[in-house]
Motif scaffolding. Structure first.
Motif, short mmCIF file in Angstrom:
data_model
loop_
_atom_site.label_atom_id
_atom_site.label_comp_id
_atom_site.label_asym_id
_atom_site.label_seq_id
_atom_site.Cartn_x
_atom_site.Cartn_y
_atom_site.Cartn_z
N VAL A 49 0.87 -1.18 0.00
CA VAL A 49 0.00 0.00 0.00
C VAL A 49 0.90 1.22 0.00
O VAL A 49 1.80 1.35 0.84
CB VAL A 49 -0.93 0.01 1.22
N GLN A 314 -6.36 -1.89 -8.11
CA GLN A 314 -7.77 -2.27 -8.14
C GLN A 314 -7.95 -3.78 -8.10
O GLN A 314 -8.97 -4.28 -7.61
CB GLN A 314 -8.45 -1.70 -9.38
N ILE A 317 -8.79 -5.40 -4.67
CA ILE A 317 -10.08 -5.15 -4.01
C ILE A 317 -11.07 -6.24 -4.40
O ILE A 317 -11.30 -6.51 -5.59
CB ILE A 317 -10.63 -3.76 -4.39
N TYR A 325 -13.43 -5.43 0.35
CA TYR A 325 -12.39 -5.83 1.29
C TYR A 325 -11.12 -6.15 0.52
O TYR A 325 -11.12 -6.29 -0.71
CB TYR A 325 -12.82 -7.03 2.13
N ILE A 340 -12.61 -2.27 3.85
CA ILE A 340 -12.08 -0.96 3.47
C ILE A 340 -13.21 -0.03 3.07
O ILE A 340 -14.34 -0.45 2.80
CB ILE A 340 -11.08 -1.09 2.30
N GLU A 341 -12.85 1.26 3.00
CA GLU A 341 -13.72 2.28 2.42
C GLU A 341 -13.01 2.84 1.20
O GLU A 341 -11.98 3.51 1.33
CB GLU A 341 -14.02 3.39 3.43
N PRO A 342 -13.51 2.54 -0.01
CA PRO A 342 -12.82 2.98 -1.22
C PRO A 342 -13.05 4.46 -1.48
O PRO A 342 -14.08 5.04 -1.11
CB PRO A 342 -13.46 2.13 -2.32
N VAL A 352 -7.90 4.43 -0.96
CA VAL A 352 -8.56 3.80 0.19
C VAL A 352 -8.54 4.79 1.34
O VAL A 352 -7.47 5.25 1.76
CB VAL A 352 -7.89 2.48 0.59
N THR A 353 -9.70 5.12 1.86
CA THR A 353 -9.79 6.11 2.93
C THR A 353 -9.79 5.49 4.32
O THR A 353 -9.57 6.18 5.31
CB THR A 353 -11.06 6.95 2.76
N LYS A 354 -10.02 4.17 4.41
CA LYS A 354 -10.09 3.52 5.72
C LYS A 354 -9.87 2.02 5.56
O LYS A 354 -10.30 1.43 4.58
CB LYS A 354 -11.46 3.77 6.37
#
Length: 385
Positions: A49, A314, A317, A325, A340-342, A352-354
């Motif tokens: 990441v 991508q 994911i 996820y 995750i929060e895309p 990815v924000t979270k």
């Protein structure tokens, strides 16, 4: 007795042989089980990441529109005599494109000019007569009634001259309309009529000229997208007062990005009640003629400020009923599921924000052959390889 002893001896030999074969097979099988190697760990491809400074953006579907678009039409009746352009070529404002037959309009112009000259002579004579009678009346040498008649004829002649001058102007216009010129600069399309065709005001358009550089790209923004723009782009992305701070990019049908950025130059003041959207327009340079009027494109609106975001391929994911996820390989080489929060898409990567941290290894290949908690053999591939 001797025969019985012989049978017993043979039977004993057979039993002994079966025993030896059985024991040998058992020991051989046991030896093979000891030599079987351990099952290898499943191999998966992982990528780290990464943290990058990117510009927040949001995408829309847009359409290319020419700033100016003119359809050429015949304004007088007549046969086409010349076509002075090649279909698809660039033309300049004022270029001669079509020539219609001129004979009847040149004759009409000559006739109108002659009528004007004749009436001018008549008016000149009427002016002389009025002047002469004014002199005689001043000397009491002529009755005033004659002056009244002469004055009326003078006014009548002036009125006829005005009508004839208007007819002369119309004849000049009609003759001028036989030369059809380009009203704007741009690229001209296919000619709808060939030389020799009879055309007129009731005919279809002769051809269409479309301006090329610069060119518009229009897109509609829904109320929900407006809120998303304001959230993602911040104050610089507000539609309205600060639109000039936003950078507009175009992605073409082949996935490539148009090399020149654009600028928003218009946001409509009303919402389309049928679609609940606000039309927005951006201007792009188009010197290479890549953008074509009517073309469908993907519009990407970016803010002028950068923001640090986490990016993953991508391909890392996955999606199930609970949502997106990624599979992470921890320090013990065990598989771990991370919800995750895309965020926004960045080419082949996804923000990815979270749910993830910079440097963590996410599985990009081999997802289907592993399960959570399983120990794997990771093969690291650097981002961008």
């Amino acid at each position: 007795m001797v025969g019985g002893s012989t049978k017993e001896s043979c039977f004993g030999l057979v039993v002994a042989a079966v025993f030896i074969v059985t024991v040998t097979t058992s020991f051989g099988a046991a030896g093979q089980e000891k030599e079987t190697p351990a099952k290898p760990l499943p191999t998966v491809t992982v990528m780290p990441v990464v943290s990058k400074d990117i510009q927040p953006s949001i995408s829309f579907t847009g359409r290319v529109e020419a700033i100016d678009k003119v359809t050429l039409r015949a304004r007088v009746d007549g046969f086409l005599e010349q076509r002075r352009f090649s279909e698809g070529q660039d033309v300049k404002a004022g270029d001669l494109l079509y020539v219609m037959e001129k004979g009847q309009y040149e004759a009409a112009l000559a006739q109108a000019q002659g009528a004007v000259e004749s009436e001018q002579a008549a008016l000149e004579l009427a002016n002389i007569e009025v002047g002469r009678l004014n002199t005689l009346i001043a000397k009491n040498a002529a009755p005033k009634a004659q002056l009244d008649v002469a004055t009326a004829k003078q006014k009548e002649s002036k009125a006829r001259l005005s009508q004839l001058l208007a007819a002369l102007d119309k004849a000049k216009l009609d003759l001028g309309y036989t030369d059809i010129r380009a009203p704007i600069a741009g690229r001209i399309g296919r000619s709808q009529y060939s030389i020799g065709n009879f055309v007129g005001p009731s005919s279809d358009a002769l051809a269409t000229i479309v301006s090329q550089d610069p060119i518009y790209v229009t897109f509609s923004v829904s109320q929900r997208e407006i809120l998303a723009v304001r959230e993602k782009l911040g104050s610089a992305g507000k539609l309205g007062d600060n639109v000039n701070a936003a950078i507009v990019l175009v992605q073409l049908a082949d996935g490539k990005q148009y090399p020149e950025p654009g600028k928003v130059n218009f946001v409509d003041v009303t919402v389309d009640q049928g679609t609940d959207t606000v039309p927005v327009r951006a201007t792009f340079p188009n010197s290479d003629r890549i953008l074509i009027d009517g073309q469908l494109v993907n519009v990407i609106v970016e803010s002028g400020t950068t923001k640090t975001m986490l990016l993953v391929p991508q391909s890392a994911i996955q999606m199930d009923q609970a949502g997106p996820y990624a599979l992470v390989v921890d320090k013990s080489n065990k598989i771990e599921v991370r919800r995750i929060e895309p965020g926004q898409v960045q080419g082949a990567d996804l923000a990815v924000t979270k749910g993830l941290a910079a440097g963590e290894m996410v599985v990009t290949e081999g997802v289907q052959k592993v399960r959570p908690g399983q120990v794997v053999e990771p093969v690291v591939v650097k981002s961008g390889s």
